[in-house]
Scaffold this motif. Structure first.
Motif, PDB file in Angstrom:
ATOM      1  N   ASP A 172      21.310   6.028   1.131  1.00  0.00           N
ATOM      2  CA  ASP A 172      20.322   5.813   0.028  1.00  0.00           C
ATOM      3  C   ASP A 172      19.541   4.404   0.911  1.00  0.00           C
ATOM      4  OD1 ASP A 172      20.951   8.035  -1.565  1.00  0.00           O
ATOM      5  OD2 ASP A 172      21.953   6.789  -2.789  1.00  0.00           O
ATOM      6  N   TYR A 173      18.127   4.359   0.320  1.00  0.00           N
ATOM      7  CA  TYR A 173      17.486   3.421   0.699  1.00  0.00           C
ATOM      8  C   TYR A 173      16.547   2.987  -0.515  1.00  0.00           C
ATOM      9  CZ  TYR A 173      18.238   4.473   5.489  1.00  0.00           C
ATOM     10  OH  TYR A 173      19.251   4.624   6.719  1.00  0.00           O
ATOM     11  N   ALA A 174      16.322   1.978  -0.886  1.00  0.00           N
ATOM     12  CA  ALA A 174      15.492   1.272  -1.994  1.00  0.00           C
ATOM     13  C   ALA A 174      14.062   0.915  -1.454  1.00  0.00           C
ATOM     14  CB  ALA A 174      15.944   0.202  -2.807  1.00  0.00           C
TER      15      ALA A 174
ATOM     16  N   GLU B 103       0.861  -1.241  -0.037  1.00  0.00           N
ATOM     17  CA  GLU B 103       0.003   0.068  -0.047  1.00  0.00           C
ATOM     18  C   GLU B 103       0.735   1.224  -0.002  1.00  0.00           C
ATOM     19  OE1 GLU B 103      -2.663  -0.219   3.469  1.00  0.00           O
ATOM     20  OE2 GLU B 103      -3.739  -2.174   2.643  1.00  0.00           O
ATOM     21  N   ASP B 104       0.191   2.423  -0.216  1.00  0.00           N
ATOM     22  CA  ASP B 104       0.840   3.854  -0.066  1.00  0.00           C
ATOM     23  C   ASP B 104       1.654   3.742   1.334  1.00  0.00           C
ATOM     24  OD1 ASP B 104      -0.222   4.252  -2.364  1.00  0.00           O
ATOM     25  OD2 ASP B 104      -1.670   5.836  -1.794  1.00  0.00           O
ATOM     26  N   VAL B 105       3.116   4.461   1.174  1.00  0.00           N
ATOM     27  CA  VAL B 105       3.797   4.686   2.366  1.00  0.00           C
ATOM     28  C   VAL B 105       4.231   6.341   2.439  1.00  0.00           C
ATOM     29  CG1 VAL B 105       4.832   2.257   2.190  1.00  0.00           C
ATOM     30  CG2 VAL B 105       6.035   4.080   0.985  1.00  0.00           C
ATOM     31  N   THR B 106       4.269   6.412   3.904  1.00  0.00           N
ATOM     32  CA  THR B 106       4.928   7.620   4.142  1.00  0.00           C
ATOM     33  C   THR B 106       6.356   7.419   4.711  1.00  0.00           C
ATOM     34  OG1 THR B 106       3.975   7.835   6.392  1.00  0.00           O
ATOM     35  CG2 THR B 106       2.792   8.833   4.409  1.00  0.00           C
ATOM     36  N   ILE B 107       7.044   8.368   4.577  1.00  0.00           N
ATOM     37  CA  ILE B 107       8.530   8.348   5.040  1.00  0.00           C
ATOM     38  C   ILE B 107       8.957   9.537   5.764  1.00  0.00           C
ATOM     39  CG2 ILE B 107      10.937   8.053   4.135  1.00  0.00           C
ATOM     40  CD1 ILE B 107       9.750   7.026   1.369  1.00  0.00           C
TER      41      ILE B 107
ATOM     42  N   GLY C 125      11.671   0.007  -7.244  1.00  0.00           N
ATOM     43  CA  GLY C 125      12.808   0.518  -6.390  1.00  0.00           C
ATOM     44  C   GLY C 125      12.704   1.733  -6.527  1.00  0.00           C
ATOM     45  N   THR C 126      12.303   2.591  -5.771  1.00  0.00           N
ATOM     46  CA  THR C 126      12.402   4.132  -5.600  1.00  0.00           C
ATOM     47  C   THR C 126      13.483   4.401  -4.576  1.00  0.00           C
ATOM     48  OG1 THR C 126      10.094   4.530  -6.186  1.00  0.00           O
ATOM     49  CG2 THR C 126      11.219   6.324  -4.810  1.00  0.00           C
ATOM     50  N   THR C 127      14.434   5.237  -5.009  1.00  0.00           N
ATOM     51  CA  THR C 127      15.698   5.690  -3.965  1.00  0.00           C
ATOM     52  C   THR C 127      15.109   6.856  -3.291  1.00  0.00           C
ATOM     53  OG1 THR C 127      17.217   4.908  -5.743  1.00  0.00           O
ATOM     54  CG2 THR C 127      18.002   6.309  -3.902  1.00  0.00           C
ATOM     55  N   VAL C 128      15.184   6.438  -2.000  1.00  0.00           N
ATOM     56  CA  VAL C 128      14.956   7.622  -0.911  1.00  0.00           C
ATOM     57  C   VAL C 128      16.336   8.058  -0.322  1.00  0.00           C
ATOM     58  CG1 VAL C 128      13.733   8.239   1.447  1.00  0.00           C
ATOM     59  CG2 VAL C 128      12.539   6.713  -0.367  1.00  0.00           C
ATOM     60  N   THR C 129      16.634   9.294  -0.392  1.00  0.00           N
ATOM     61  CA  THR C 129      18.258   9.635   0.088  1.00  0.00           C
ATOM     62  C   THR C 129      17.834  10.376   1.214  1.00  0.00           C
ATOM     63  OG1 THR C 129      18.988   9.763  -2.187  1.00  0.00           O
ATOM     64  CG2 THR C 129      20.125  10.777  -0.323  1.00  0.00           C
ATOM     65  N   VAL C 130      18.528   9.922   2.346  1.00  0.00           N
ATOM     66  CA  VAL C 130      18.596  10.714   3.741  1.00  0.00           C
ATOM     67  C   VAL C 130      19.724  11.729   3.592  1.00  0.00           C
ATOM     68  CG1 VAL C 130      18.740  10.530   6.126  1.00  0.00           C
ATOM     69  CG2 VAL C 130      17.279   9.099   4.977  1.00  0.00           C
ATOM     70  N   THR C 131      19.895  12.821   3.893  1.00  0.00           N
ATOM     71  CA  THR C 131      21.031  13.664   4.153  1.00  0.00           C
ATOM     72  C   THR C 131      21.097  14.189   5.626  1.00  0.00           C
ATOM     73  OG1 THR C 131      20.801  14.289   1.900  1.00  0.00           O
ATOM     74  CG2 THR C 131      22.160  15.658   3.450  1.00  0.00           C
TER      75      THR C 131
ATOM     76  N   SER D  26      15.021  13.960   3.904  1.00  0.00           N
ATOM     77  CA  SER D  26      14.898  12.910   3.002  1.00  0.00           C
ATOM     78  C   SER D  26      14.162  13.649   1.591  1.00  0.00           C
ATOM     79  CB  SER D  26      14.044  11.836   3.250  1.00  0.00           C
ATOM     80  OG  SER D  26      12.725  11.990   3.321  1.00  0.00           O
ATOM     81  N   ASN D  27      14.685  13.234   0.564  1.00  0.00           N
ATOM     82  CA  ASN D  27      14.321  13.654  -0.827  1.00  0.00           C
ATOM     83  C   ASN D  27      12.847  13.468  -1.151  1.00  0.00           C
ATOM     84  OD1 ASN D  27      15.068  10.805  -1.326  1.00  0.00           O
ATOM     85  ND2 ASN D  27      15.498  11.422  -3.497  1.00  0.00           N
ATOM     86  N   ILE D  28      12.241  12.358  -0.465  1.00  0.00           N
ATOM     87  CA  ILE D  28      11.047  11.990  -0.665  1.00  0.00           C
ATOM     88  C   ILE D  28      10.210  11.672   0.539  1.00  0.00           C
ATOM     89  CG2 ILE D  28       9.426   9.893  -1.629  1.00  0.00           C
ATOM     90  CD1 ILE D  28      11.932   9.452  -3.619  1.00  0.00           C
ATOM     91  N   THR D  29       8.928  11.988   0.657  1.00  0.00           N
ATOM     92  CA  THR D  29       8.233  12.017   1.968  1.00  0.00           C
ATOM     93  C   THR D  29       7.031  10.721   1.809  1.00  0.00           C
ATOM     94  OG1 THR D  29       6.669  13.813   1.306  1.00  0.00           O
ATOM     95  CG2 THR D  29       8.723  14.116   2.827  1.00  0.00           C
ATOM     96  N   SER D  30       6.721  10.461   0.659  1.00  0.00           N
ATOM     97  CA  SER D  30       5.666   9.542   0.554  1.00  0.00           C
ATOM     98  C   SER D  30       5.886   8.720  -0.710  1.00  0.00           C
ATOM     99  CB  SER D  30       4.361  10.033   0.603  1.00  0.00           C
ATOM    100  OG  SER D  30       3.871  10.855  -0.419  1.00  0.00           O
TER     101      SER D  30
END
Length: 176
Positions: A172-174, A122-126, A154-160, A143-147
């Motif tokens: 990075d997280y996939a 299902e949809d996710v929030t980050i 495989g969407t890459t979520v980058t945490v800085t 993070s570059n993506i919040t949901s």
């Protein structure tokens, strides 16, 4: 009138948080206010509130430099200058803060349905979990993506994570 001592650092080296993230030069200027000239100009550096310039280096002329290279929140330069009329001034600089080390990057917390073999159904929030920094301190973790609301393999979520000196770390997280 005793000599005057001033300290200057090139613009842009020290950020709005009061920190530098790379070695830098401090220029020391002394001014003879007696009209007789400078007799002695001594300088020392320390990571304490003061040091004894008489045990430090002697500088010829009216300008000297010191490089700040030690990671610390309390780098100091102390100067003692005496003019040829016998008037002496001693002044320690304000604290120079240097942090050259990258912070510990934060992490993510994915909120959504349970996973099936590493796939969210299902949809996710980050949300980000803040990183840390032991010297200048943590400034931000983003993070570059919040949901994620679309199917993806495989969407890459980058945490800085950024510290107060401006150093950054990323991870990075996939997310599938």
């Amino acid at each position: 009138t005793a000599p005057t001592i001033t300290y200057t650092v090139e613009d842009g080296i020290i950020n709005e948080q009061g920190w530098a993230k790379e070695d830098f030069i401090v220029t020391i200027n002394v001014k003879d206010n007696s009209g007789h000239g400078i007799d002695s100009f001594n300088v020392c550096t320390a990571t304490t509130d003061t040091c004894d310039p008489s045990t430090g280096s002697t500088i010829e002329g009216i300008t000297g430099t010191r490089e700040i290279v030690t990671e610390d929140s309390n780098n100091r330069i102390c100067v003692s200058v005496t003019d040829k009329a016998g008037e002496t001034s001693t002044l320690c600089s304000a604290a120079y803060k240097l942090d050259k080390t990258d912070p510990v990057v934060g992490a993510i917390q994915v909120n959504g349905s349970t996973t099936i073999e590493d796939w969210y159904t299902e949809d996710v929030t980050i949300e980000v979990v803040e990183g840390t920094d032991s010297l200048s301190g943590h400034l931000s973790t983003t993070s570059n993506i919040t949901s994620i609301t679309e199917n993806t393999n495989g969407t890459t979520v980058t945490v800085t994570t950024t510290d107060k000196a401006g150093n950054t770390s990323t991870k990075d997280y996939a997310i599938k």
